[in-house]
Design an enzyme around this catalytic site. Structure first.
Site, PDB file in Angstrom:
ATOM      1  N   ALA A  25      33.902  43.707  34.943  1.00 12.20           N
ATOM      2  CA  ALA A  25      35.006  43.519  35.784  1.00 12.20           C
ATOM      3  C   ALA A  25      35.617  44.923  35.963  1.00 12.20           C
ATOM      4  O   ALA A  25      35.468  45.950  35.370  1.00 12.20           O
ATOM      5  CB  ALA A  25      35.993  42.681  35.196  1.00 12.20           C
ATOM      6  N   ASP A  26      35.992  45.271  37.489  1.00 17.41           N
ATOM      7  CA  ASP A  26      36.470  46.250  37.887  1.00 17.41           C
ATOM      8  C   ASP A  26      38.104  45.917  37.897  1.00 17.41           C
ATOM      9  O   ASP A  26      38.364  44.779  37.578  1.00 17.41           O
ATOM     10  CB  ASP A  26      36.136  47.098  38.989  1.00 17.41           C
ATOM     11  CG  ASP A  26      36.025  46.114  40.334  1.00 17.41           C
ATOM     12  OD1 ASP A  26      36.789  45.262  40.284  1.00 17.41           O
ATOM     13  OD2 ASP A  26      35.290  46.709  41.018  1.00 17.41           O
ATOM     14  N   SER A  27      38.853  47.008  38.518  1.00 15.82           N
ATOM     15  CA  SER A  27      40.421  46.571  38.477  1.00 15.82           C
ATOM     16  C   SER A  27      40.794  45.427  39.492  1.00 15.82           C
ATOM     17  O   SER A  27      41.632  44.694  39.097  1.00 15.82           O
ATOM     18  CB  SER A  27      41.188  47.961  38.620  1.00 15.82           C
ATOM     19  OG  SER A  27      40.692  48.600  39.773  1.00 15.82           O
ATOM     20  N   ASP A  87      38.379  43.080  40.386  1.00 15.04           N
ATOM     21  CA  ASP A  87      38.119  41.864  39.506  1.00 15.04           C
ATOM     22  C   ASP A  87      39.118  41.117  38.747  1.00 15.04           C
ATOM     23  O   ASP A  87      39.647  39.901  38.887  1.00 15.04           O
ATOM     24  CB  ASP A  87      36.975  41.934  39.015  1.00 15.04           C
ATOM     25  CG  ASP A  87      35.655  42.536  39.876  1.00 15.04           C
ATOM     26  OD1 ASP A  87      35.684  41.891  41.042  1.00 15.04           O
ATOM     27  OD2 ASP A  87      34.719  43.052  39.422  1.00 15.04           O
TER      28      ASP A  87
END
Lengths: 81, 143
Positions: free
Chosen positions: A35-37, A39
């Site tokens: 996950a990125d920020s 997400d």
């Protein structure tokens, strides 16, 4: 596993486009699940809506693993009861 | 808020400042306008003899309007797209059109903002979508 965790796992899997079997408590949401920020923000938004809660930024800042996320949801759903 | 006032908040400048006027209503909905003069750089070659505002520019107009929703958080920051979702293009925008955008903040966590926006001309919807941004420190004057 509690009903809350079951529901959360299904939501996380759906949001992250992963199989539910990959969503295990020890997994790091960022390093293991990719996950990125954004997400994470979208996931928080989804969980807040589905569990009818509103997380504080301080609490979400501490979340690293799926277990942390389960704990957060359980803390907030208890608050609203 | 006019173009000069908008510049106090948005870091964008010509030729990429794409909001002429804006106001925030009591429900914290941003209403903005941009007049397409026909002289814009993005109309050159898009398309010869048939100028149409490119879809990515329409998204940028919506994005700048969305950024104004958090105008007080913009001071000392630069805005960066983190995502564009559910964008639909319904009608084209041409020279002489006045574009109107209605933007709403859907969700905010830390430095990430998620907004929804509708862009229309003369009451006819041209584009709608969900846009997200990160605000990052503007370090340009600190180097």
């Amino acid at each position: 596993m509690s009903r809350i965790q079951d529901k959360a796992r299904a939501l996380i899997a759906s949001k992250m486009k992963l199989d539910e079997s990959e969503i295990t408590p020890e997994k790091n949401i960022f390093n293991d699940l990719g996950a990125d920020s954004l997400d994470f923000v979208e996931l928080s938004m989804l969980l807040e809506r589905e569990f009818n809660v509103k997380f504080t930024e301080d609490d979400t800042a501490k979340v690293k693993t799926i277990a942390d996320l389960y704990e957060l949801i359980e803390k907030y759903t208890k608050k609203t009861k | 808020m006019n173009r000069d006032e908008i510049k106090q908040y948005l870091p964008h400048r010509e030729p990429m400042l794409l909001v002429d006027e804006m106001n925030l209503d009591e429900n914290h909905v941003c209403h903005s306008k941009y007049h397409v003069t026909g002289e814009e750089f993005f109309l050159q070659g898009h398309f010869p003899g048939e100028p149409v505002v490119p879809g990515v520019i329409l998204c940028e107009i919506m994005a700048q309007s969305c950024a104004l929703l958090m105008k007080d958080d913009l001071i000392g920051k630069l805005t960066f797209y983190t995502g564009i979702d559910k964008v639909r293009f319904k009608n084209s925008v041409k020279p002489g059109d006045t574009v109107e955008v209605e933007a709403t903040l859907t969700y905010h966590m830390r430095n990430i903002y998620i907004c929804s926006a509708v862009l229309s001309v003369g009451g006819k919807m041209c584009v709608k979508g969900e846009l997200s941004f990160a605000l990052l420190p503007d370090t340009r004057n600190k180097q």
